[in-house]
Enzyme design. Structure first.
Site, mmCIF file in Angstrom:
data_model
loop_
_atom_site.group_PDB
_atom_site.id
_atom_site.type_symbol
_atom_site.label_atom_id
_atom_site.label_comp_id
_atom_site.label_asym_id
_atom_site.label_seq_id
_atom_site.Cartn_x
_atom_site.Cartn_y
_atom_site.Cartn_z
ATOM 1 N NE ARG A 173 -18.401 6.204 -1.525
ATOM 2 C CZ ARG A 173 -19.410 6.162 -0.643
ATOM 3 N NH1 ARG A 173 -19.411 5.289 0.345
ATOM 4 N NH2 ARG A 173 -20.413 7.008 -0.757
ATOM 5 C CE1 TYR A 214 7.147 3.775 -5.907
ATOM 6 C CE2 TYR A 214 5.451 4.583 -4.439
ATOM 7 C CZ TYR A 214 6.014 4.520 -5.690
ATOM 8 O OH TYR A 214 5.452 5.221 -6.716
ATOM 9 C CG ASP A 224 4.612 -2.656 -1.244
ATOM 10 O OD1 ASP A 224 4.395 -3.422 -2.213
ATOM 11 O OD2 ASP A 224 4.676 -1.417 -1.363
ATOM 12 C CE LYS A 234 4.392 0.926 -9.842
ATOM 13 N NZ LYS A 234 4.878 1.063 -8.467
HETATM 14 C C1 LIG Z 1 4.562 1.875 -7.377
HETATM 15 C C2 LIG Z 1 4.636 1.375 -5.990
HETATM 16 C C3 LIG Z 1 3.733 1.817 -5.020
HETATM 17 C C4 LIG Z 1 2.668 2.858 -5.319
HETATM 18 O O1 LIG Z 1 1.736 2.402 -6.230
HETATM 19 P P1 LIG Z 1 0.943 3.338 -7.307
HETATM 20 O O2 LIG Z 1 0.128 2.335 -8.024
HETATM 21 O O3 LIG Z 1 1.970 4.015 -8.145
HETATM 22 O O4 LIG Z 1 0.147 4.311 -6.523
HETATM 23 C C5 LIG Z 1 3.841 1.270 -3.747
HETATM 24 N N1 LIG Z 1 4.795 0.353 -3.445
HETATM 25 C C6 LIG Z 1 5.687 -0.078 -4.354
HETATM 26 C C7 LIG Z 1 6.714 -1.079 -3.961
HETATM 27 C C8 LIG Z 1 5.639 0.410 -5.654
HETATM 28 O O5 LIG Z 1 6.531 -0.006 -6.557
#
Ligand SMILES: *Cc1c(COP(=O)(O)O)cnc(C)c1O
Length: 388
Positions: free
Chosen positions: A46, A98, A170, A195
């Site tokens: 961890r 998001y 983000d 993604k």
């Molecule tokens: C999918 C997404 C998240 C969350 O991520 P997960 O891997 O699904 O937990 C946060 N920000 C954006 C812009 C996203 O597309």
């Protein structure tokens, strides 16, 4: 080294003992100490894992930060970042956000005394108006999800720095291949690596990069204390995907740009959101701060009744949540990704019941346009004949 080379080389020459070209996967949760008071640098997984560390070092270098952190999901990464704040603190956040980030802010952090205000962070007057004595940070998405609003990262970061606030970006939609917020002045970058970084719809992961040692120390404390770390197998899978990020981003952005222009010319499509279109209000800023416009395209059809017909009649494009993979996906944000956002906020930012969002993949552009074309034609026909 240019970013294409850094990406392709992730994990290579990280294991001098064997010369492994692909990063080794260390499943061991614990590590033997040579003697009392000594350590190999690894004690417990961890706290630090050798496979995860290769990934964390890679994302730090790609984003131009001092240290990276890998989490079990994008939401775990977002949660870790907001865990830097204390009860009474306030953050200003991009309004077209998001859905999961909105949910964690409103339903996990607000009850704990950390409040968020949602504004178009591209408009500094709106950001200024939302400022409070207790504001600690700006959290931005650019382009936003799903209406592709653009925020000038350098301008916002300068604004924040002058007021002693952190800028958090983000960067999921652009990835460091197209956009590197830390180089533009941001303090923290967060990713849903599920993604584009992963790129194959087969691994759930989140990444965070800190610009300074001070922020890195605090983030590391949160990561190790809460413990939502990425497992070694998934860290390896993510690195495997990231090696081809450059060519995937190039190809999918090229496809997206062609699809956006093609959609824009149809009369059953009333609005197309893609920062690469000349009609997009954020195009100049996006071009200034990113080396590509990404592969997310949202569009509004003429009539909400067309939506189910379009979704049912696509053969190549898959009706599924998520984004960033090699396969083209289509989502219906109002019912899927943005269902947790109240309707009035949703409508205000343009997430209407006529809006569809494409995550454009790397298939042949002709096949993609043929598929979209026949589905839209069919939907228009159905809705038209019902009207008669
Ligand atoms: C999918 C997404 C998240 C969350 O991520 P997960 O891997 O699904 O937990 C946060 N920000 C954006 C812009 C996203 O597309």
């Amino acid at each position: 080294m240019k970013i294409e080379s850094k990406l392709a080389q992730i994990g290579n020459r990280q294991d001098p003992r064997t010369g492994a070209v692909s990063a080794p996967i260390y499943h061991s949760t614990t590590y033997a100490h040579p003697a009392l008071g000594q350590s190999t640098g690894f004690d417990y997984t961890r706290t630090l894992n050798p496979t995860r560390k290769i990934l964390e070092d890679a994302i730090a270098e790609l984003e131009g930060g001092v240290r990276g952190f890998a989490f079990s999901s994008g939401m775990a990464a977002v949660h870790a970042v907001f865990s830097l704040f204390c009860p009474g603190d306030h953050v200003i956040v991009s309004s077209d956000l998001y859905g999961g980030t909105y949910r964690v802010l409103e339903h996990i952090f607000r009850p704990l005394g950390i409040e968020a205000t949602y504004v178009h962070t591209g408009h500094l007057d709106e950001v200024e108006a939302a400022l409070r004595e207790t504001t600690r940070a700006l959290f931005i998405e650019t382009p936003t999800n799903p209406t592709m609003q653009i925020t000038d990262i350098a301008a916002v970061s300068l604004f924040a720095r002058r007021r002693g606030l952190l800028t958090i970006v983000d960067n999921t939609f652009m990835t460091p291949y197209f956009q590197r917020p830390i180089e533009l002045g941001a303090d923290i970058v967060v990713h849903s690596a599920t993604k584009f970084l992963g790129g194959h719809n087969d691994v759930l992961a989140g990444l965070v990069v800190a610009k300074s040692d001070e922020i890195a120390e605090r983030l590391y404390f949160v990561q190790n204390s809460i413990g939502a770390v990425l497992g070694p197998q998934d860290a390896w899978l993510l690195m495997r995907g990231m090696k081809t990020l450059a060519i995937r981003m190039e190809r999918s952005a090229m496809n997206a740009s062609a699809i956006a222009a093609w959609l824009d010319a149809r009369d059953d499509v009333v609005k197309v959101y893609y920062p690469g279109l000349d009609t997009h209000p954020g195009k100049a800023v996006c071009a200034k701060q990113a080396s590509g416009f990404g592969s997310m395209v949202s569009f509004e059809v003429l009539d909400a009744r067309m939506v189910p017909f379009v979704l049912e009649h696509l053969h190549l494009v898959t009706f599924a949540e998520s984004l960033g993979g090699v396969e083209t996906l289509i989502t219906y944000p109002t019912r899927q990704t943005h269902a947790d956002i109240p309707e009035d906020i949703r409508e205000k930012v343009g997430v209407t019941d006529r809006l569809l969002r494409l995550s454009v993949g790397i298939e042949h552009i002709g096949d993609l346009i043929d598929d979209l074309s026949q589905a839209l034609d069919y939907a228009a026909e159905q809705v038209l004949s019902r009207r008669r």
